[in-house]
Every structure is written in structure tokens, then in C-alpha cells.
Scaffold this motif. Structure first.
Motif, PDB file in Angstrom:
ATOM      1  N   VAL A   1      45.595  19.841  -3.940  1.00 24.55           N
ATOM      2  CA  VAL A   1      45.965  18.436  -3.777  1.00 24.55           C
ATOM      3  C   VAL A   1      44.814  17.575  -4.257  1.00 24.55           C
ATOM      4  O   VAL A   1      43.670  17.743  -3.822  1.00 24.55           O
ATOM      5  N   SER A   2      45.119  16.660  -5.151  1.00 23.40           N
ATOM      6  CA  SER A   2      44.069  15.837  -5.755  1.00 23.40           C
ATOM      7  C   SER A   2      43.529  14.787  -4.809  1.00 23.40           C
ATOM      8  O   SER A   2      42.428  14.279  -4.994  1.00 23.40           O
ATOM      9  N   GLY A   3      44.291  14.456  -3.776  1.00 22.71           N
ATOM     10  CA  GLY A   3      43.804  13.467  -2.817  1.00 22.71           C
ATOM     11  C   GLY A   3      44.627  12.207  -2.846  1.00 22.71           C
ATOM     12  O   GLY A   3      45.569  12.042  -3.612  1.00 22.71           O
ATOM     13  N   GLY A   4      44.264  11.281  -1.999  1.00 20.41           N
ATOM     14  CA  GLY A   4      44.998  10.029  -1.840  1.00 20.41           C
ATOM     15  C   GLY A   4      44.996   9.630  -0.382  1.00 20.41           C
ATOM     16  O   GLY A   4      44.661   8.506  -0.029  1.00 20.41           O
ATOM     17  N   VAL A   5      45.373  10.589   0.494  1.00 21.84           N
ATOM     18  CA  VAL A   5      45.327  10.351   1.932  1.00 21.84           C
ATOM     19  C   VAL A   5      44.783  11.592   2.620  1.00 21.84           C
ATOM     20  O   VAL A   5      44.800  12.696   2.061  1.00 21.84           O
ATOM     21  N   GLU A   6      44.306  11.402   3.832  1.00 18.75           N
ATOM     22  CA  GLU A   6      43.821  12.519   4.632  1.00 18.75           C
ATOM     23  C   GLU A   6      44.327  12.384   6.062  1.00 18.75           C
ATOM     24  O   GLU A   6      44.711  11.296   6.509  1.00 18.75           O
ATOM     25  N   PHE A   7      44.363  13.520   6.760  1.00 17.62           N
ATOM     26  CA  PHE A   7      44.829  13.560   8.147  1.00 17.62           C
ATOM     27  C   PHE A   7      43.620  13.463   9.075  1.00 17.62           C
ATOM     28  O   PHE A   7      42.840  14.404   9.179  1.00 17.62           O
ATOM     29  N   ASP A   8      43.461  12.333   9.743  1.00 15.95           N
ATOM     30  CA  ASP A   8      42.371  12.170  10.700  1.00 15.95           C
ATOM     31  C   ASP A   8      42.873  12.452  12.113  1.00 15.95           C
ATOM     32  O   ASP A   8      43.953  11.983  12.509  1.00 15.95           O
ATOM     33  N   GLU A   9      42.099  13.202  12.871  1.00 14.35           N
ATOM     34  CA  GLU A   9      42.499  13.544  14.233  1.00 14.35           C
ATOM     35  C   GLU A   9      42.208  12.396  15.192  1.00 14.35           C
ATOM     36  O   GLU A   9      41.101  11.864  15.224  1.00 14.35           O
ATOM     37  N   VAL A  10      43.203  12.014  15.963  1.00 11.28           N
ATOM     38  CA  VAL A  10      43.032  11.033  17.031  1.00 11.28           C
ATOM     39  C   VAL A  10      42.670  11.764  18.321  1.00 11.28           C
ATOM     40  O   VAL A  10      41.725  11.407  19.007  1.00 11.28           O
ATOM     41  N   TRP A  11      43.435  12.795  18.662  1.00 12.71           N
ATOM     42  CA  TRP A  11      43.111  13.693  19.772  1.00 12.71           C
ATOM     43  C   TRP A  11      43.892  14.985  19.604  1.00 12.71           C
ATOM     44  O   TRP A  11      44.884  15.032  18.882  1.00 12.71           O
ATOM     45  N   ASP A  12      43.439  16.050  20.288  1.00 17.35           N
ATOM     46  CA  ASP A  12      44.199  17.290  20.305  1.00 17.35           C
ATOM     47  C   ASP A  12      43.920  18.046  21.590  1.00 17.35           C
ATOM     48  O   ASP A  12      42.950  17.772  22.305  1.00 17.35           O
ATOM     49  N   MET A  13      44.822  18.972  21.912  1.00 19.85           N
ATOM     50  CA  MET A  13      44.694  19.788  23.104  1.00 19.85           C
ATOM     51  C   MET A  13      45.490  21.070  22.884  1.00 19.85           C
ATOM     52  O   MET A  13      46.213  21.207  21.885  1.00 19.85           O
TER      53      MET A  13
ATOM     54  N   ALA B   1      51.155  15.710   2.901  1.00 25.15           N
ATOM     55  CA  ALA B   1      51.624  14.334   2.750  1.00 25.15           C
ATOM     56  C   ALA B   1      52.092  14.163   1.309  1.00 25.15           C
ATOM     57  O   ALA B   1      51.337  14.422   0.361  1.00 25.15           O
ATOM     58  N   VAL B   2      53.345  13.755   1.152  1.00 24.80           N
ATOM     59  CA  VAL B   2      53.982  13.640  -0.156  1.00 24.80           C
ATOM     60  C   VAL B   2      54.389  12.192  -0.377  1.00 24.80           C
ATOM     61  O   VAL B   2      54.989  11.565   0.503  1.00 24.80           O
TER      62      VAL B   2
ATOM     63  N   ASP C   1      56.977   9.006  -5.803  1.00 24.72           N
ATOM     64  CA  ASP C   1      57.131   9.924  -6.931  1.00 24.72           C
ATOM     65  C   ASP C   1      57.061  11.404  -6.559  1.00 24.72           C
ATOM     66  O   ASP C   1      57.138  12.272  -7.423  1.00 24.72           O
ATOM     67  N   GLY C   2      56.904  11.727  -5.254  1.00 24.81           N
ATOM     68  CA  GLY C   2      56.880  13.116  -4.828  1.00 24.81           C
ATOM     69  C   GLY C   2      55.561  13.835  -5.037  1.00 24.81           C
ATOM     70  O   GLY C   2      55.478  15.048  -4.801  1.00 24.81           O
ATOM     71  N   SER C   3      54.529  13.131  -5.450  1.00 24.23           N
ATOM     72  CA  SER C   3      53.241  13.788  -5.678  1.00 24.23           C
ATOM     73  C   SER C   3      52.591  14.168  -4.355  1.00 24.23           C
ATOM     74  O   SER C   3      52.728  13.477  -3.337  1.00 24.23           O
ATOM     75  N   LEU C   4      51.886  15.300  -4.350  1.00 23.49           N
ATOM     76  CA  LEU C   4      51.156  15.748  -3.171  1.00 23.49           C
ATOM     77  C   LEU C   4      49.872  14.948  -3.052  1.00 23.49           C
ATOM     78  O   LEU C   4      49.019  14.980  -3.941  1.00 23.49           O
ATOM     79  N   GLN C   5      49.707  14.231  -1.939  1.00 24.19           N
ATOM     80  CA  GLN C   5      48.565  13.338  -1.804  1.00 24.19           C
ATOM     81  C   GLN C   5      47.662  13.659  -0.622  1.00 24.19           C
ATOM     82  O   GLN C   5      46.614  13.044  -0.468  1.00 24.19           O
TER      83      GLN C   5
END
Length: 390
Positions: A41-53, A341-342, A346-350
Motif C-alpha cells: 500500500v502506497s499510503g494515504g491514510v493510517e489506522f491510529d489506535e484510540v484504545w484497545d483491550m 482502507a480503500v 477509485d478503489g485504490s488501497l490507501q
């Protein structure tokens, strides 16, 4: 497509199109397509953690669909080993926790005062939303995989052999039962029924969508999403395993080896349909329809005429979850625990992240403001937020 040997005699269950479960003494022939490698994936967005358990042992290696219940400011989740938790949506702080002496097979469903689970013994269990205290339990005829659904006065469950049962929410007393015919071979997955004030919409492994009167269970209308065809039982699979999507006065539904259709919710009359094969509910945004096809391809269809706008095939055969709209993206999980995240445009993987190495089976849930709720097979429960990449 592979062929299942001894399908009729042994009753093999196909666990989606990416994996198979065989009953003892039975065998399969051939294999499904190899899944595509994890794409770059070339990038564009990232998944940031708010919290986990961690919630118990998650799905405990079983083919279950224990999706959490989003009740606004509070989330409820259960694990296969009987751990049930209520946590605050914004920060993940624990409200209460209860350890049931049960193996959980289905849940979590709920209404204003109750949570509903089904255990391995095929018992429907009602818990208090306030503290997790057990209120009642009642026996079911056979196992349930889809979360029970309630409108506040009745709770409805659908069994794996094609029965729909309604119970009073106060005491768990049975109100009615509807029985459908089940094919010899079906996918080991089921759509949760839709429960309104006057009508219950149930989806079946025989490809039929049926509206039942909520007060009596009597059929109101029936619509064929798929009709079995072919020589082998595998070719004749037409399961509806994704819950229909409610759009104002219409339902959008899709089946495996069937079609994508829009039908009138009151009469069951078809507005339009087009050939499609999917195990997952469709999603709609910006006037377009988004589908995860049975082979793992993601497609965008123009809502006005169902013409294909784009197709993303780099996730083929990765056993994707239902595509869910989060902001300007579709988010899906896969059998190896990756989230993608798509772009809706245009359906690109971001964006891409590895979330749970035991996989992700239940769909993510959007929470607004770019946030999403994710529950992995291994028990990791988290709220993530899509952010532009730095």
C-alpha cells in the motif's frame, strides 16, 4: 470452484468460499483459489489506535461471528469462553465484566434493557444491560450462529436448520416459530434477522428472503434472491449470509451465487436486480453501491444503473469482511487479521495495518468522526481512527 465429495451423505459445511469445515468421516476434493499476498500500500491514510483491550479468548479458534454491540456511549462484547464486558466507547474504560459458565456461540444482540447471547447448548440467554446479571434463559431446538435481534418486546433468533423463533423479552416465553426448508449443503454462516415493530425479515440458506408478521410469525411475502442450479450441491449453494440493508422503504439484499436486488419492504416487490455473488451485506455511500464479491474482489456500482465504476482485485480470496464506509473509505478485514482502507472514489488501497494475527471475521463498525470499532478473532477489541498519513 472445488467439488465437495459425499456432500449429501455427510452434510459438509463450507465456511465461506475461502475455507471448508468437514464433518467427521467426510472428505473434500480439490482446493479453493490461493489467497492473494498481502498487497503493498502506497499510503494515504493510517489506522491510529484510540484504545484497545482483550476480551477473553475471542473466538477461541472456532468459526463464530461474535460481533460487539454498539449502544452509543457503551459497547458490549462477548468471547467464546463466556467473558462478557461493557466498556465506554470513548476511552475503553470497563463499566462491568461478567464471566459466564457457558461457551458462547452467538451474540451480542440487545435492546434498551437486555443483552442476548446463545450458548453452545443452544440456550438463549438474556442479561441485564446495567450489570450483566442473568435474567432468564430458554432452550432452542438447535445451534444459532447469528446474533439474536430484538425490538424491545420480542427477541428473535434464527437457527442453522432454517427455523425462526420469537420470544417475549420479559420472561423468555416462546411466542411463535416459523420453519423453512434447508438445503442438504449450506455455508456455515447466517444473516441475523431484521426485527421491526410489525415485521421480521429473515434470510435463508435456500436463497429466500421472507417477511413474517412480528406478532404471529405468519408469512407476509417471499422473495427469491437465488435459485439453486447446477449438478453438484456446491454449485447449488444460494445462501444469504449478509443481513439486508434497510434503505428508507426498501431493502437491498445480495446472496451467494444469486443476485443483488432492491425490493419494496412492504410488498416484497422487486424494484431492480442484477446478477451477483457475495457473502456479505452491501454498503451504500454517495449514491453508489459497494460489494465484496465471493472471490474477494471489491467493486463499486453506480446506484442509478448498477454499472461498475471500479474494481479492486488485489485482495482476492482473502476472506474479506463486509465492506464498511468510514469517511471517504471502505474498511475491510481479512483472514490473516489485516485491515485495509480503500478509496470510495477509485478503489485504490490507501491504508493497511495488521490488527489480530488470528484473523478478523466480524465486520468493523463505524463510530463517526473517522473512528471504527474492530473485534479480532483472538479477542482484541479496539477503537481505531483513520488519519491522513504523515
Amino acid at each position: 470452484m472445488p467439488v465437495l465429495s459425499k456432500a449429501l451423505r455427510c452434510g459438509l459445511l463450507a465456511a465461506g468460499v475461502g475455507a471448508l469445515l468437514a464433518a467427521a468421516g467426510c472428505s473434500t476434493t480439490d482446493t479453493f483459489e490461493q489467497p492473494a499476498p498481502v498487497p503493498e500500500v502506497s499510503g494515504g491514510v493510517e489506522f491510529d489506535e484510540v484504545w484497545d483491550m482483550s476480551v477473553g479468548d475471542g473466538h477461541d479458534g472456532s468459526l463464530l461471528y461474535l460481533g460487539p454491540l454498539n449502544a452509543g456511549d457503551t459497547l458490549y462484547a462477548a468471547s467464546a469462553d463466556g467473558d462478557v464486558v461493557a466498556v465506554k466507547t470513548d476511552n475503553g474504560s470497563l463499566v462491568w465484566e461478567r464471566e459466564l459458565d457457558d461457551r458462547i456461540f452467538a451474540g451480542v444482540g440487545g435492546d434498551a434493557g437486555h443483552l442476548y447471547l446463545v450458548n453452545r447448548k443452544a440456550e438463549l440467554i438474556a442479561l441485564s444491560r446495567d450489570d450483566g446479571k442473568e435474567l432468564w434463559r430458554t432452550a432452542l431446538p438447535t445451534e444459532v450462529l447469528a446474533a439474536p435481534q430484538s425490538n424491545g418486546s420480542l427477541v428473535v433468533v434464527q437457527t442453522t436448520d432454517g427455523r425462526v423463533l420469537s420470544f417475549d423479552t420479559a420472561k423468555g416465553e416462546r411466542q411463535w416459530q416459523y420453519e423453512s426448508t434447508n438445503p442438504a449443503l449450506s455455508l456455515r454462516a447466517a444473516a441475523a434477522p431484521l426485527v421491526g415493530g410489525d415485521v421480521v425479515i429473515a434470510s435463508f440458506a435456500n436463497g429466500k428472503l421472507i417477511a413474517l408478521a412480528a406478532d404471529s410469525g405468519q408469512p407476509i411475502w417471499q422473495y427469491d434472491v437465488g435459485e439453486p442450479s447446477g449438478r453438484t450441491e456446491l454449485e447449488r449453494l444460494v445462501d444469504i449470509t449478509g443481513q439486508p440493508l434497510v434503505l428508507d422503504r426498501a431493502l437491498m439484499v445480495v446472496g451467494y451465487q444469486g443476485k443483488l436486488a432492491l425490493i419494496d419492504i412492504q410488498t416484497g416487490r422487486e424494484v431492480w436486480s442484477t446478477k451477483a455473488s457475495s457473502l456479505y451485506s452491501p454498503s451504500v455511500a454517495d449514491g453508489n453501491i459497494f460489494l465484496s464479491l465471493a472471490n474477494g474482489d471489491l467493486v463499486s456500482l453506480q446506484g442509478s444503473d448498477r454499472q461498475e465504476l471500479w474494481r479492486q482485485d488485489k485482495l482476492a480470496w482473502r476472506q474479506l469482511t463486509q465492506p464498511v464506509v468510514v469517511g471517504d473509505h471502505l474498511v475491510v478485514g481479512d483472514f490473516e487479521g489485516y485491515l485495509y482502507a480503500v478509496s470510495l472514489k477509485d478503489g485504490s488501497l490507501q491504508g493497511e495495518t495488521e490488527f489480530d494475527d488470528e484473523g478478523i471475521r466480524v465486520p468493523v463498525q463505524p463510530l463517526g468522526d473517522g473512528k471504527l470499532l474492530v473485534y479480532g478473532n483472538g479477542g482484541r477489541l479496539a477503537v481505531l481512527k483513520l488519519q491522513p498519513s504523515e
